[in-house]
Each structure stands twice: as C-alpha cells, then as structure tokens.
Motif scaffolding. Structure first.
Motif, PDB file in Angstrom:
ATOM      1  N   LEU A  73       0.802  -1.214   0.000  1.00  9.96           N
ATOM      2  CA  LEU A  73       0.000   0.000   0.000  1.00  9.96           C
ATOM      3  C   LEU A  73       0.842   1.273   0.000  1.00  9.96           C
ATOM      4  O   LEU A  73       0.542   2.216  -0.737  1.00  9.96           O
ATOM      5  CB  LEU A  73      -0.961   0.021   1.193  1.00  9.96           C
ATOM      6  CG  LEU A  73      -2.255  -0.766   1.012  1.00  9.96           C
ATOM      7  CD1 LEU A  73      -3.027  -0.831   2.325  1.00  9.96           C
ATOM      8  CD2 LEU A  73      -3.115  -0.160  -0.082  1.00  9.96           C
ATOM      9  N   LYS A  74       1.883   1.319   0.811  1.00 14.99           N
ATOM     10  CA  LYS A  74       2.692   2.540   0.893  1.00 14.99           C
ATOM     11  C   LYS A  74       3.248   2.909  -0.477  1.00 14.99           C
ATOM     12  O   LYS A  74       3.118   4.059  -0.924  1.00 14.99           O
ATOM     13  CB  LYS A  74       3.829   2.366   1.902  1.00 14.99           C
ATOM     14  CG  LYS A  74       4.682   3.611   2.030  1.00 14.99           C
ATOM     15  CD  LYS A  74       5.777   3.448   3.072  1.00 14.99           C
ATOM     16  CE  LYS A  74       6.436   4.792   3.251  1.00 14.99           C
ATOM     17  NZ  LYS A  74       7.839   4.783   3.307  1.00 14.99           N
ATOM     18  N   GLU A  75       3.869   1.954  -1.134  1.00 16.69           N
ATOM     19  CA  GLU A  75       4.451   2.200  -2.455  1.00 16.69           C
ATOM     20  C   GLU A  75       3.390   2.655  -3.459  1.00 16.69           C
ATOM     21  O   GLU A  75       3.605   3.618  -4.214  1.00 16.69           O
ATOM     22  CB  GLU A  75       5.120   0.920  -2.965  1.00 16.69           C
ATOM     23  CG  GLU A  75       5.591   1.007  -4.394  1.00 16.69           C
ATOM     24  CD  GLU A  75       5.919  -0.353  -4.989  1.00 16.69           C
ATOM     25  OE1 GLU A  75       6.145  -0.370  -6.221  1.00 16.69           O
ATOM     26  OE2 GLU A  75       5.935  -1.369  -4.268  1.00 16.69           O
ATOM     27  N   ILE A  76       2.262   1.996  -3.465  1.00 19.91           N
ATOM     28  CA  ILE A  76       1.216   2.318  -4.443  1.00 19.91           C
ATOM     29  C   ILE A  76       0.575   3.666  -4.123  1.00 19.91           C
ATOM     30  O   ILE A  76       0.286   4.457  -5.035  1.00 19.91           O
ATOM     31  CB  ILE A  76       0.168   1.189  -4.513  1.00 19.91           C
ATOM     32  CG1 ILE A  76       0.831  -0.130  -4.938  1.00 19.91           C
ATOM     33  CG2 ILE A  76      -0.979   1.552  -5.438  1.00 19.91           C
ATOM     34  CD1 ILE A  76       1.569  -0.080  -6.266  1.00 19.91           C
ATOM     35  N   LEU A  77       0.376   3.980  -2.853  1.00 16.81           N
ATOM     36  CA  LEU A  77      -0.168   5.292  -2.490  1.00 16.81           C
ATOM     37  C   LEU A  77       0.753   6.413  -2.960  1.00 16.81           C
ATOM     38  O   LEU A  77       0.291   7.437  -3.473  1.00 16.81           O
ATOM     39  CB  LEU A  77      -0.391   5.396  -0.980  1.00 16.81           C
ATOM     40  CG  LEU A  77      -1.547   4.606  -0.395  1.00 16.81           C
ATOM     41  CD1 LEU A  77      -1.553   4.728   1.123  1.00 16.81           C
ATOM     42  CD2 LEU A  77      -2.873   5.053  -0.974  1.00 16.81           C
ATOM     43  N   GLU A  78       2.058   6.230  -2.781  1.00 10.05           N
ATOM     44  CA  GLU A  78       3.015   7.242  -3.229  1.00 10.05           C
ATOM     45  C   GLU A  78       3.012   7.375  -4.745  1.00 10.05           C
ATOM     46  O   GLU A  78       3.098   8.486  -5.279  1.00 10.05           O
ATOM     47  CB  GLU A  78       4.417   6.897  -2.727  1.00 10.05           C
ATOM     48  CG  GLU A  78       4.564   7.067  -1.226  1.00 10.05           C
ATOM     49  CD  GLU A  78       5.868   6.503  -0.674  1.00 10.05           C
ATOM     50  OE1 GLU A  78       6.658   5.911  -1.437  1.00 10.05           O
ATOM     51  OE2 GLU A  78       6.085   6.659   0.541  1.00 10.05           O
ATOM     52  N   LYS A  79       2.889   6.267  -5.443  1.00  7.68           N
ATOM     53  CA  LYS A  79       2.921   6.271  -6.906  1.00  7.68           C
ATOM     54  C   LYS A  79       1.631   6.841  -7.492  1.00  7.68           C
ATOM     55  O   LYS A  79       1.660   7.650  -8.410  1.00  7.68           O
ATOM     56  CB  LYS A  79       3.142   4.848  -7.413  1.00  7.68           C
ATOM     57  CG  LYS A  79       3.275   4.735  -8.923  1.00  7.68           C
ATOM     58  CD  LYS A  79       3.510   3.299  -9.343  1.00  7.68           C
ATOM     59  CE  LYS A  79       4.901   2.903  -8.929  1.00  7.68           C
ATOM     60  NZ  LYS A  79       5.429   1.719  -9.587  1.00  7.68           N
ATOM     61  N   VAL A  80       0.493   6.423  -6.971  1.00  8.22           N
ATOM     62  CA  VAL A  80      -0.805   6.750  -7.554  1.00  8.22           C
ATOM     63  C   VAL A  80      -1.381   8.058  -7.007  1.00  8.22           C
ATOM     64  O   VAL A  80      -2.069   8.783  -7.712  1.00  8.22           O
ATOM     65  CB  VAL A  80      -1.787   5.571  -7.327  1.00  8.22           C
ATOM     66  CG1 VAL A  80      -3.199   5.914  -7.733  1.00  8.22           C
ATOM     67  CG2 VAL A  80      -1.297   4.332  -8.057  1.00  8.22           C
ATOM     68  N   GLN A  81      -1.148   8.343  -5.729  1.00  7.92           N
ATOM     69  CA  GLN A  81      -1.685   9.510  -5.024  1.00  7.92           C
ATOM     70  C   GLN A  81      -3.205   9.623  -5.194  1.00  7.92           C
ATOM     71  O   GLN A  81      -3.717  10.599  -5.741  1.00  7.92           O
ATOM     72  CB  GLN A  81      -0.972  10.778  -5.477  1.00  7.92           C
ATOM     73  CG  GLN A  81       0.497  10.744  -5.163  1.00  7.92           C
ATOM     74  CD  GLN A  81       1.217  12.024  -5.505  1.00  7.92           C
ATOM     75  OE1 GLN A  81       0.699  12.910  -6.174  1.00  7.92           O
ATOM     76  NE2 GLN A  81       2.446  12.132  -5.024  1.00  7.92           N
ATOM     77  N   PRO A  82      -3.930   8.618  -4.703  1.00  2.60           N
ATOM     78  CA  PRO A  82      -5.385   8.599  -4.905  1.00  2.60           C
ATOM     79  C   PRO A  82      -6.128   9.603  -4.029  1.00  2.60           C
ATOM     80  O   PRO A  82      -5.649  10.006  -2.969  1.00  2.60           O
ATOM     81  CB  PRO A  82      -5.758   7.172  -4.511  1.00  2.60           C
ATOM     82  CG  PRO A  82      -4.755   6.814  -3.471  1.00  2.60           C
ATOM     83  CD  PRO A  82      -3.469   7.470  -3.937  1.00  2.60           C
ATOM     84  N   HIS A  83      -7.317   9.957  -4.490  1.00  2.00           N
ATOM     85  CA  HIS A  83      -8.235  10.770  -3.701  1.00  2.00           C
ATOM     86  C   HIS A  83      -9.185   9.882  -2.900  1.00  2.00           C
ATOM     87  O   HIS A  83      -9.735  10.316  -1.894  1.00  2.00           O
ATOM     88  CB  HIS A  83      -9.066  11.674  -4.618  1.00  2.00           C
ATOM     89  CG  HIS A  83      -8.239  12.683  -5.330  1.00  2.00           C
ATOM     90  ND1 HIS A  83      -7.690  12.458  -6.578  1.00  2.00           N
ATOM     91  CD2 HIS A  83      -7.826  13.905  -4.954  1.00  2.00           C
ATOM     92  CE1 HIS A  83      -6.997  13.510  -6.947  1.00  2.00           C
ATOM     93  NE2 HIS A  83      -7.067  14.401  -5.982  1.00  2.00           N
ATOM     94  N   GLN A  84      -9.373   8.665  -3.384  1.00  2.56           N
ATOM     95  CA  GLN A  84     -10.276   7.717  -2.742  1.00  2.56           C
ATOM     96  C   GLN A  84      -9.772   6.305  -3.000  1.00  2.56           C
ATOM     97  O   GLN A  84      -9.164   6.039  -4.033  1.00  2.56           O
ATOM     98  CB  GLN A  84     -11.679   7.873  -3.307  1.00  2.56           C
ATOM     99  CG  GLN A  84     -12.702   6.945  -2.685  1.00  2.56           C
ATOM    100  CD  GLN A  84     -14.110   7.360  -3.051  1.00  2.56           C
ATOM    101  OE1 GLN A  84     -14.472   8.516  -2.945  1.00  2.56           O
ATOM    102  NE2 GLN A  84     -14.904   6.404  -3.471  1.00  2.56           N
ATOM    103  N   ILE A  85     -10.041   5.411  -2.051  1.00  2.00           N
ATOM    104  CA  ILE A  85      -9.665   4.003  -2.190  1.00  2.00           C
ATOM    105  C   ILE A  85     -10.921   3.154  -2.075  1.00  2.00           C
ATOM    106  O   ILE A  85     -11.753   3.376  -1.192  1.00  2.00           O
ATOM    107  CB  ILE A  85      -8.649   3.578  -1.102  1.00  2.00           C
ATOM    108  CG1 ILE A  85      -7.376   4.422  -1.202  1.00  2.00           C
ATOM    109  CG2 ILE A  85      -8.318   2.092  -1.228  1.00  2.00           C
ATOM    110  CD1 ILE A  85      -6.409   4.214  -0.062  1.00  2.00           C
ATOM    111  N   VAL A  86     -11.037   2.185  -2.973  1.00  2.00           N
ATOM    112  CA  VAL A  86     -12.149   1.233  -2.931  1.00  2.00           C
ATOM    113  C   VAL A  86     -11.569  -0.150  -2.692  1.00  2.00           C
ATOM    114  O   VAL A  86     -10.624  -0.561  -3.367  1.00  2.00           O
ATOM    115  CB  VAL A  86     -12.939   1.229  -4.258  1.00  2.00           C
ATOM    116  CG1 VAL A  86     -13.998   0.132  -4.244  1.00  2.00           C
ATOM    117  CG2 VAL A  86     -13.573   2.582  -4.509  1.00  2.00           C
ATOM    118  N   PHE A  87     -12.132  -0.860  -1.718  1.00  2.00           N
ATOM    119  CA  PHE A  87     -11.756  -2.247  -1.455  1.00  2.00           C
ATOM    120  C   PHE A  87     -12.896  -3.134  -1.924  1.00  2.00           C
ATOM    121  O   PHE A  87     -14.014  -2.993  -1.447  1.00  2.00           O
ATOM    122  CB  PHE A  87     -11.542  -2.504   0.034  1.00  2.00           C
ATOM    123  CG  PHE A  87     -10.514  -1.627   0.660  1.00  2.00           C
ATOM    124  CD1 PHE A  87      -9.181  -1.734   0.312  1.00  2.00           C
ATOM    125  CD2 PHE A  87     -10.885  -0.679   1.601  1.00  2.00           C
ATOM    126  CE1 PHE A  87      -8.229  -0.920   0.888  1.00  2.00           C
ATOM    127  CE2 PHE A  87      -9.941   0.135   2.184  1.00  2.00           C
ATOM    128  CZ  PHE A  87      -8.612   0.020   1.825  1.00  2.00           C
TER     129      PHE A  87
END
Length: 161
Positions: A67-81
């Motif tokens: 998650l950390k790596e992907i959050l930094e790469k993508v910089q989302p406004h919202q997350i859907v699980f």
C-alpha cells in the motif's frame, strides 16, 4: 480528474475480478483509475486501459504490504476495497499507520448484504465490527452492493464530482 485506487481481484477470472473490471470500465470517464490487483500475478501484460499493480511484491496476497508504495505512486483521492468484509480492518489499519485521511469504500457481494439485512448473523456482526473499526480510525467505509440505492459504480461515480 480525481484518482481512484481500486484494491481487489483484477486480471483474473474470479467473480470479484470480473466485477472489478465491469465497474472500472464504467468509472474511467470520471476517475483516473489504478488497481492494486489481488490475484494478479503480473506475469503478463493486460489489455486494460488502466495500470494494474500486483499485490504480491508487498509480501502478502492482499497487497497490504504494498500500500505505501502504491499510495506514493498513484496519489489517490479515494480508495475502494472489493474484498471480504473481514479484510477491511486489515487495510484500514495499514492506512492509519501510513497517515491516510481520505475516504475508503468497501464493496461486498450483494448476497452478504442480503444476509446482513435478514439476520443477526456472523455477517451482521462482521459488518458492524468493520464499521466501528473504520469510525474509530477516522475512515469512511461504506458497504454497497446491488440495492435500491444503486450499484457500487453509481455510488462511486457520484463521489467523483
């Protein structure tokens, strides 16, 4: 346009995987979409018009460790699980440690929602536990499926505005 990070089955033949791509294809016009793909091994390119990052390099099948790596790469406004409800607190716990403050949406199978509405079952206790955990952590986790309120894609699309 806002960015949506979808965490769930992707580029695989599971029911969750097919549902993921059905919903995501309809959201692409309103969101920049990226996927942390559970059950995606990453060993072949896909024909999808959005990036899919395999979950496994983080050290676990759900992608929690990535998650950390992907959050930094993508910089989302919202997350859907799109996952089983008992996995949501695991994701939210990691997001809390990472300092995530944005909204999260949990999508579960409509059959489980119907069970929650009908009975005082394990499904209801799981749902309530996830809601309490999310509220305690300051996350907004909403469970949605097919219902009179619309579909997950309708709810998420409305949030893109």
């Amino acid at each position: 346009m806002k960015t949506l990070l979808w965490v769930g089955d992707a580029a695989c033949s599971s029911g969750f995987g097919r549902a993921s791509h059905y919903i995501l294809e309809r959201l692409r016009g309103r969101w920049n979409v990226a996927v942390l793909g559970v059950n995606y091994r990453g060993d072949s390119p896909t024909d999808y018009s959005y990036p899919i990052y395999t979950a496994w390099p983080g050290g676990d099948a759900l992608g929690v460790g990535r998650l950390k790596e992907i959050l930094e790469k993508v910089q989302p406004h919202q997350i859907v699980f799109q996952t089983n409800p008992w996995n949501v607190p695991v994701y939210n716990g990691r997001l809390e440690k990472l300092g995530w403050k944005g909204p999260t949406v949990g999508i579960i199978a409509s059959e489980l929602l119907e069970s929650i509405q009908r009975t005082g079952s394990v499904a209801r206790r799981t749902h309530d536990s996830v809601q309490r955990d999310s509220a305690r952590r300051g996350h907004e986790t909403i469970f949605t499926g097919r219902s009179s309120a619309g579909t997950p894609k309708d709810w998420i699309a409305d949030r893109a505005a």
